[in-house]
Design a protein around this motif. Structure first.
Motif, PDB file in Angstrom:
ATOM      1  N   LEU A  37      42.939 -21.917  11.153  1.00  0.00           N
ATOM      2  CA  LEU A  37      42.859 -20.616  10.498  1.00  0.00           C
ATOM      3  C   LEU A  37      42.618 -19.558  11.572  1.00  0.00           C
ATOM      4  O   LEU A  37      41.830 -19.775  12.486  1.00  0.00           O
ATOM      5  N   SER A  38      43.282 -18.442  11.473  1.00  0.00           N
ATOM      6  CA  SER A  38      43.065 -17.383  12.458  1.00  0.00           C
ATOM      7  C   SER A  38      42.086 -16.370  11.860  1.00  0.00           C
ATOM      8  O   SER A  38      42.457 -15.575  10.993  1.00  0.00           O
ATOM      9  N   ARG A  39      40.828 -16.445  12.297  1.00  0.00           N
ATOM     10  CA  ARG A  39      39.793 -15.603  11.692  1.00  0.00           C
ATOM     11  C   ARG A  39      39.583 -14.327  12.475  1.00  0.00           C
ATOM     12  O   ARG A  39      39.657 -14.310  13.705  1.00  0.00           O
ATOM     13  N   ALA A  40      39.270 -13.264  11.754  1.00  0.00           N
ATOM     14  CA  ALA A  40      38.975 -11.966  12.372  1.00  0.00           C
ATOM     15  C   ALA A  40      37.707 -12.079  13.217  1.00  0.00           C
ATOM     16  O   ALA A  40      36.852 -12.933  12.963  1.00  0.00           O
ATOM     17  N   ALA A  41      37.618 -11.170  14.194  1.00  0.00           N
ATOM     18  CA  ALA A  41      36.451 -11.178  15.083  1.00  0.00           C
ATOM     19  C   ALA A  41      35.161 -11.063  14.268  1.00  0.00           C
ATOM     20  O   ALA A  41      34.163 -11.727  14.554  1.00  0.00           O
ATOM     21  N   LYS A  42      35.191 -10.228  13.238  1.00  0.00           N
ATOM     22  CA  LYS A  42      33.980 -10.022  12.441  1.00  0.00           C
ATOM     23  C   LYS A  42      33.547 -11.325  11.752  1.00  0.00           C
ATOM     24  O   LYS A  42      32.364 -11.659  11.728  1.00  0.00           O
ATOM     25  N   SER A  43      34.504 -12.048  11.241  1.00  0.00           N
ATOM     26  CA  SER A  43      34.173 -13.317  10.591  1.00  0.00           C
ATOM     27  C   SER A  43      33.603 -14.303  11.613  1.00  0.00           C
ATOM     28  O   SER A  43      32.670 -15.050  11.323  1.00  0.00           O
ATOM     29  N   GLN A  44      34.143 -14.257  12.817  1.00  0.00           N
ATOM     30  CA  GLN A  44      33.648 -15.189  13.841  1.00  0.00           C
ATOM     31  C   GLN A  44      32.222 -14.839  14.268  1.00  0.00           C
ATOM     32  O   GLN A  44      31.477 -15.694  14.704  1.00  0.00           O
ATOM     33  N   ARG A  45      31.880 -13.570  14.117  1.00  0.00           N
ATOM     34  CA  ARG A  45      30.505 -13.178  14.475  1.00  0.00           C
ATOM     35  C   ARG A  45      29.525 -13.472  13.344  1.00  0.00           C
ATOM     36  O   ARG A  45      28.321 -13.338  13.499  1.00  0.00           O
ATOM     37  N   THR A  46      30.051 -13.809  12.164  1.00  0.00           N
ATOM     38  CA  THR A  46      29.197 -13.965  10.989  1.00  0.00           C
ATOM     39  C   THR A  46      28.872 -15.435  10.769  1.00  0.00           C
ATOM     40  O   THR A  46      29.775 -16.253  10.617  1.00  0.00           O
ATOM     41  N   THR A  47      27.579 -15.731  10.767  1.00  0.00           N
ATOM     42  CA  THR A  47      27.159 -17.136  10.642  1.00  0.00           C
ATOM     43  C   THR A  47      26.294 -17.318   9.396  1.00  0.00           C
ATOM     44  O   THR A  47      25.861 -16.339   8.783  1.00  0.00           O
ATOM     45  N   ASP A  48      26.038 -18.556   9.061  1.00  0.00           N
ATOM     46  CA  ASP A  48      25.145 -18.857   7.956  1.00  0.00           C
ATOM     47  C   ASP A  48      23.729 -18.404   8.337  1.00  0.00           C
ATOM     48  O   ASP A  48      23.384 -18.373   9.516  1.00  0.00           O
ATOM     49  N   SER A  49      22.921 -18.062   7.332  1.00  0.00           N
ATOM     50  CA  SER A  49      21.552 -17.658   7.635  1.00  0.00           C
ATOM     51  C   SER A  49      20.801 -18.829   8.265  1.00  0.00           C
ATOM     52  O   SER A  49      20.904 -19.965   7.776  1.00  0.00           O
ATOM     53  N   PRO A  50      20.049 -18.566   9.332  1.00  0.00           N
ATOM     54  CA  PRO A  50      19.356 -19.676   9.981  1.00  0.00           C
ATOM     55  C   PRO A  50      18.348 -20.361   9.078  1.00  0.00           C
ATOM     56  O   PRO A  50      17.958 -21.495   9.323  1.00  0.00           O
ATOM     57  N   ILE A  51      17.933 -19.667   8.001  1.00  0.00           N
ATOM     58  CA  ILE A  51      16.895 -20.312   7.191  1.00  0.00           C
ATOM     59  C   ILE A  51      17.477 -21.120   6.024  1.00  0.00           C
ATOM     60  O   ILE A  51      16.731 -21.746   5.274  1.00  0.00           O
ATOM     61  N   SER A  52      18.815 -21.158   5.907  1.00  0.00           N
ATOM     62  CA  SER A  52      19.426 -21.971   4.829  1.00  0.00           C
ATOM     63  C   SER A  52      18.946 -23.420   4.919  1.00  0.00           C
ATOM     64  O   SER A  52      18.692 -24.071   3.909  1.00  0.00           O
ATOM     65  N   PHE A  53      18.837 -23.919   6.155  1.00  0.00           N
ATOM     66  CA  PHE A  53      18.401 -25.294   6.388  1.00  0.00           C
ATOM     67  C   PHE A  53      17.055 -25.557   5.705  1.00  0.00           C
ATOM     68  O   PHE A  53      16.845 -26.578   5.044  1.00  0.00           O
ATOM     69  N   TYR A  54      16.129 -24.591   5.859  1.00  0.00           N
ATOM     70  CA  TYR A  54      14.777 -24.781   5.333  1.00  0.00           C
ATOM     71  C   TYR A  54      14.776 -24.703   3.800  1.00  0.00           C
ATOM     72  O   TYR A  54      14.038 -25.422   3.127  1.00  0.00           O
ATOM     73  N   ILE A  55      15.632 -23.844   3.273  1.00  0.00           N
ATOM     74  CA  ILE A  55      15.714 -23.715   1.816  1.00  0.00           C
ATOM     75  C   ILE A  55      16.284 -25.015   1.232  1.00  0.00           C
ATOM     76  O   ILE A  55      15.781 -25.565   0.258  1.00  0.00           O
ATOM     77  N   GLN A  56      17.305 -25.561   1.885  1.00  0.00           N
ATOM     78  CA  GLN A  56      17.925 -26.803   1.457  1.00  0.00           C
ATOM     79  C   GLN A  56      16.918 -27.951   1.464  1.00  0.00           C
ATOM     80  O   GLN A  56      16.814 -28.727   0.523  1.00  0.00           O
TER      81      GLN A  56
END
Ligand SMILES: Cc1ncc(COP(=O)(O)O)c(C=O)c1O
Length: 435
Positions: free
Chosen positions: A5-24
């Protein structure tokens, strides 16, 4: 092989929240006491008042059809009037004194949407945003997504060190970087993550400093007052917006999520006119209006007084939990010389510092805490790395929002056990920095 998939620069800069792991983790193991997720108290959610308001609304066919139809991009007019009154009453000001009318109010899909949209309006990649250190994790992720450069100002017991903000802006001016500075972000009531509140003198000073450097263009202040209505000690403080009588420098945003119900996912903002128009253009592209039914429900709940009643109930609920946490910290950590913590006057958060202990995601305390059955958010997520890539690593965000008072007490006991298991003695910390 799958073609990538060819993703836009903005999408590549956007990551999952680091605290999702802790919520899970907390979802997977209900035995764990979670101080990690910033969720609200479950038992006090306003089921009865919402049911009553929904029944009343849906029993009136004309009102029901209006609520089930599309609304407007800016939000339901009645709710915008109510929001304006709510904020101005809290500030002891008439809307005219702040150069505000309902046209300066926008209803959003949670205050989070406003944080995002305003960023979209203001930031080109490389623009500078100044935040408190530490600051709201999710806002940092959002800034990273926008490609903004984040500079920070330390805090003390009175919130952001506005004198140091002044010094930072002066340095940026000397370096010719002032044209890139777009925004100063503050969570000024019982901050997420530290629980600290900006003092009144600093509120005024903050507006003065920003004005001083707004020579070629206006630097805005984004006042995120998400927790304002959850004060359980002392009296309310005037907003930073209160010191912006021309409605030029401060965007004030808050939410019905914390003092009422996050499931309604409704927030709001009061902002300068030349910010409102572009925000609404973008919001038009996003959703052309936040959910109308929730807005109509809130209008009724505010008018009937149920909203104010619920906020009052919640102040009591969180006071009890905060007291449980502070009492347990006193019991288990008072004789640990490397430990100190904030004492919030409202909101959900206590910020625990364990000097010399690596509290980070790869450090020993996180795992020891999980083994002992408690979870916190490593404080480093609230910081942006300095030029050398370093972040403070000895802090923990403890959220007492969702745990019961009994679980809060037990959770702190478990945290002390975890600290003991990695060698934290009552006489101080073992050298586990960088472990
Ligand atoms: C400081 C702060 N701002 C904004 C938000 C967004 O809340 P909502 O989008 O539910 O209004 C949160 C949620 O946790 C928060 O802690």
């Amino acid at each position: 092989m799958t073609v990538p998939l060819s993703r836009a620069a903005k999408s590549q800069r956007t990551t999952d929240s680091p605290i999702s792991f802790y919520i899970q983790k907390a979802f997977e193991n209900p035995e764990i006491v979670s101080f990690a997720a910033g969720l609200v108290d479950e038992d006090s959610l306003p089921v009865d008042p919402v049911r009553a308001a929904a029944t009343e609304l849906l029993s009136d066919p004309v009102a029901a059809r209006a609520a089930l139809q599309y609304g407007s991009t800016q939000g339901a007019p009645k709710l915008r009037e109510q929001v304006l009154k709510l904020v101005c009453d809290a500030d002891g000001a008439k809307p005219g004194e702040l150069n505000l009318t309902p046209a300066d109010v926008c209803i959003t899909t949670g205050s989070q949407q406003l944080l995002y949209l305003l960023g979209e309006v203001l930031f080109d990649a490389g623009d500078i945003v100044i935040t408190e250190a530490p600051s709201y994790f999710v806002y940092h992720s959002l800034l990273q997504s926008h490609g903004a450069k984040v500079l920070t100002v330390p805090m003390d017991d009175d919130g952001m060190r506005v004198d140091l903000l002044d010094a930072l802006l002066e340095r940026l001016r000397r370096e010719g970087q002032l044209p890139r500075v777009k925004l100063v972000y503050t969570v000024d009531y019982f901050q997420n993550p530290t629980g600290l509140t900006l003092s009144v003198p600093r509120r005024k000073q903050l507006v003065d400093v920003v004005k001083k450097y707004s020579t070629a263009h206006r630097i805005l202040i984004l006042e995120d007052a998400a927790y304002r209505e959850l004060r359980f000690t002392g009296s309310d403080l005037p907003s930073v917006k209160r010191f912006d009588p021309t409605n030029e420098f401060v965007v004030y945003t808050s939410t019905f999520s914390k003092p009422f119900a996050p499931g309604l996912k409704t927030g709001y903002a009061l902002m300068p006119r030349d910010a409102m128009a572009p925000v609404l253009h973008l919001k038009g592209s996003h959703d052309f209006g936040s959910t109308n039914l929730a807005q109509h429900l809130l209008t009724r709940l505010i008018a009937s007084g149920e909203y104010a009643k619920q906020a009052e109930v919640l102040r009591g609920v969180y006071k009890q939990k905060a007291e449980a946490m502070l009492a347990a910290l006193d019991e288990h950590f008072a004789d640990v010389p490397c430990a100190r913590w904030t004492v919030p006057a409202g909101g959900f958060y206590v910020w625990l510092t364990l000097d010399g202990v690596d509290t980070g995601p790869d450090g020993p305390l996180v795992q020891a805490a999980l083994d002992a059955g408690v979870m916190y958010v490593p404080g480093q997520y609230g910081h942006v790395p300095d030029e050398a890539g370093r972040v403070p690593k000895s802090e923990c965000r403890l959220c007492y929002g969702v745990a019961t008072p009994e679980q809060v007490t037990e959770g702190v006991r478990r945290l002390r056990k975890a600290a003991g298991a990695i060698g934290l003695a009552r006489t101080g910390a073992r050298a586990v920095v960088g472990a």
